[in-house]
Write a protein that holds these residues in place. Structure first.
Motif, mmCIF file in Angstrom:
data_model
loop_
_atom_site.group_PDB
_atom_site.id
_atom_site.type_symbol
_atom_site.label_atom_id
_atom_site.label_comp_id
_atom_site.label_asym_id
_atom_site.label_seq_id
_atom_site.Cartn_x
_atom_site.Cartn_y
_atom_site.Cartn_z
ATOM 1 N N ALA A 46 30.829 52.166 33.934
ATOM 2 C CA ALA A 46 31.877 51.600 33.086
ATOM 3 C C ALA A 46 32.854 50.770 33.910
ATOM 4 O O ALA A 46 33.263 49.671 33.510
ATOM 5 N N LEU A 47 33.248 51.276 35.089
ATOM 6 C CA LEU A 47 34.172 50.547 35.950
ATOM 7 C C LEU A 47 33.555 49.222 36.409
ATOM 8 O O LEU A 47 34.238 48.191 36.467
ATOM 9 N N VAL A 57 31.434 47.453 34.790
ATOM 10 C CA VAL A 57 31.443 46.531 33.651
ATOM 11 C C VAL A 57 32.826 45.921 33.468
ATOM 12 O O VAL A 57 32.975 44.709 33.241
ATOM 13 N N VAL A 58 33.888 46.740 33.584
ATOM 14 C CA VAL A 58 35.260 46.232 33.419
ATOM 15 C C VAL A 58 35.588 45.203 34.493
ATOM 16 O O VAL A 58 36.153 44.142 34.218
ATOM 17 N N LEU A 59 35.270 45.512 35.755
ATOM 18 C CA LEU A 59 35.518 44.570 36.834
ATOM 19 C C LEU A 59 34.776 43.265 36.634
ATOM 20 O O LEU A 59 35.312 42.176 36.884
ATOM 21 N N CYS A 70 33.944 41.926 33.775
ATOM 22 C CA CYS A 70 34.605 41.175 32.703
ATOM 23 C C CYS A 70 35.882 40.520 33.226
ATOM 24 O O CYS A 70 36.184 39.351 32.910
ATOM 25 N N ALA A 71 36.699 41.261 34.036
ATOM 26 C CA ALA A 71 37.943 40.703 34.566
ATOM 27 C C ALA A 71 37.676 39.507 35.461
ATOM 28 O O ALA A 71 38.349 38.475 35.368
#
Length: 470
Positions: free
Chosen positions: A347-348, A350-352, A354-355
């Motif tokens: 999950a982390l 994926v977030v990174l 996207c950012a």
């Protein structure tokens, strides 16, 4: 029996004896390959009183086709060849009563019945009682393949037990040809035919020990004739069926041989054999001994636990023997904390991702040139309103903190020329009134709070210039 009857019977027997003195030996049927040659093996007999006329210088051999009329049916004369006659020669010695003859380059029109006639001075005789039928064919006759197992001939049976001694025999009746015929096996080089056996039966043997590798293998024997710069062939084949015990036995595990506790796992056994495997037997090692589990090609555990860990054996068997295969099954305990960590890491990531993507997109948009009409229009809209922040100190703030500042925006809006004149006049009047009011307040009380504006002169000039442009 009276005298007259005896006389008639004697004359009849005498005539038969005399007729039998003229005889000939010929093959009944002969096959010849078109474009090649044909050989007629021939020998004859004459009456003893004609032997004196049979000499090498005067003896002549004649062949008649499809009839016995010399003037009409003659197709070959050993001493006087004529146009349209067959090309050939008598290879035998007529003086020795050998009339063997060879004809060259025969074709389908040369098929028919052939009669022999001998002529030598006063000896003239056509052997009408016997003839040879020649059949000219376009392709050579097929050879014949036969199977021998342990030196015993097998009739119409191609089943062989692994380990047996096998011999495949290819035989063919050779035809007359300018070059010798050859026999070729699918797995052997050509076997040349020597001159001495050209007119005899051609035989080739292929010998080996049967293994499972020869199962369902087709062996082909080909006879080849070289006729006028081209090859004419014929072939015969045999397919072996070798019976053997299970081979290449193996165990497959689905999904894998290393599984988590509580999951499902299936062990599958496979093997090659002829005939097919009759049964599969499963067993496992427990305390140094084999424990029988079940029979069948598959072994399934719907919910595994640590007790299922260990070596598993599969035995494949048919009537000729058996073979086994083994696999190690490993059971791992499930770790929920590790699973949660794995999910969090994913999950982390994926977030990174996207950012980083958003930052890259913004930077890319910021670098776009604004030289087009849409860029100029957007810049005009962005600069329509200009704010000037005046730093003002409220009453009472100077005593406590002279640095306390209140920012008050002054907004310049794009106006028409008349509005611009009024705006500039109003701004000058406002500034004059504010200055007069400030001076009066300073005179009334020096300790009272001061209202002041910190305005940078340079900034005022810039704002005035900007206001003038708008």
């Amino acid at each position: 029996m009276d005298m007259a009857e005896k006389t008639i019977l004697f004359c009849f027997l005498l005539k038969g004896v005399c007729c039998n003195d003229f005889s000939i030996s010929l093959p009944e049927k002969i096959e010849a390959l078109s474009g090649s040659c044909v050989i007629i093996n021939c020998s004859f007999e004459i009456r003893d009183d004609y032997d004196q006329f049979l000499n090498e210088k005067a003896a002549t051999g004649v062949w008649l086709k499809d009839g016995t009329e010399t003037d009409i049916n003659q197709v070959f004369n050993s001493r006087n060849p004529k146009p349209g006659h067959l090309s050939g020669k008598i290879t035998g010695n007529l003086h020795e009563k050998n009339c063997t003859t060879i004809f060259y380059d025969v074709s389908s029109r040369d098929s028919g019945s052939y009669y022999f006639r001998i002529m030598s001075e006063d000896l003239k005789n056509t052997y009408t009682q016997s003839f040879s039928t020649i059949n000219v064919i376009e392709s050579p006759p097929k050879p014949r393949v036969q199977l021998y197992v342990d030196e015993e001939k097998r009739q119409d049976q191609e089943e062989v037990l692994e380990g047996s001694s096998v011999s495949l025999r290819c035989s063919a009746e050779t035809l007359c040809s300018s070059s010798p015929a050859t026999l070729t096996w699918s797995s052997t080089p050509r076997i040349p035919l020597n001159d001495s056996s050209r007119l005899q039966e051609l035989i080739s043997d292929l010998k080996f020990t049967a293994t499972h590798r020869e199962h369902r293998v087709t062996f082909t024997c080909t006879i080849t004739y070289q006729i006028q710069d081209q090859n004419k062939t014929a072939q015969d084949s045999i397919t072996l069926h070798v019976q053997y015990s299970p081979k290449d036995t193996s165990v497959s595990v689905f999904p894998s041989s290393s599984v988590l506790e509580g999951s499902s796992v299936t062990l599958s056994c496979s093997s090659e054999s002829n005939p097919a495997v009759m049964n599969y037997t499963w067993s496992r090692e427990r305390e140094g001994q084999l424990e029988q589990l079940q029979t069948g090609q598959n072994l399934t555990f719907n919910r595994t636990d640590p007790t299922h860990r260990g070596w598993y054996h599969c035995t494949a068997q048919n009537q000729h023997g058996a073979q086994n295969s083994s696999v190690m099954l490993d059971i791992h305990r499930s770790n929920h904390f590790s699973v949660l960590i794995g999910v969090a890491v994913v999950a982390l990531a994926v977030v990174l991702l996207c950012a980083i993507t958003c930052i890259c997109v913004r930077k890319w948009k910021g670098k776009l040139p604004e030289t087009t009409q849409e860029g100029i229009k957007r810049r005009d809209q962005d600069t329509n309103d200009v704010a000037v922040y005046a730093m003002m100190s409220p009453a009472g703030a100077a005593a406590e903190n002279q640095d306390a500042v209140i920012y008050s925006p002054v907004v310049f809006t794009k106006k028409t020329k008349s509005q611009e004149v009024r705006s500039v006049s109003s701004r000058h009047a406002y500034c004059s009134a504010a200055q007069d009011r400030s001076e009066s307040e300073e005179k009334l009380s020096e300790d009272s709070s001061q209202l002041y504006a910190k305005v940078n002169r340079r900034d005022i000039r810039k704002l005035e210039t900007l206001a003038f442009l708008y």
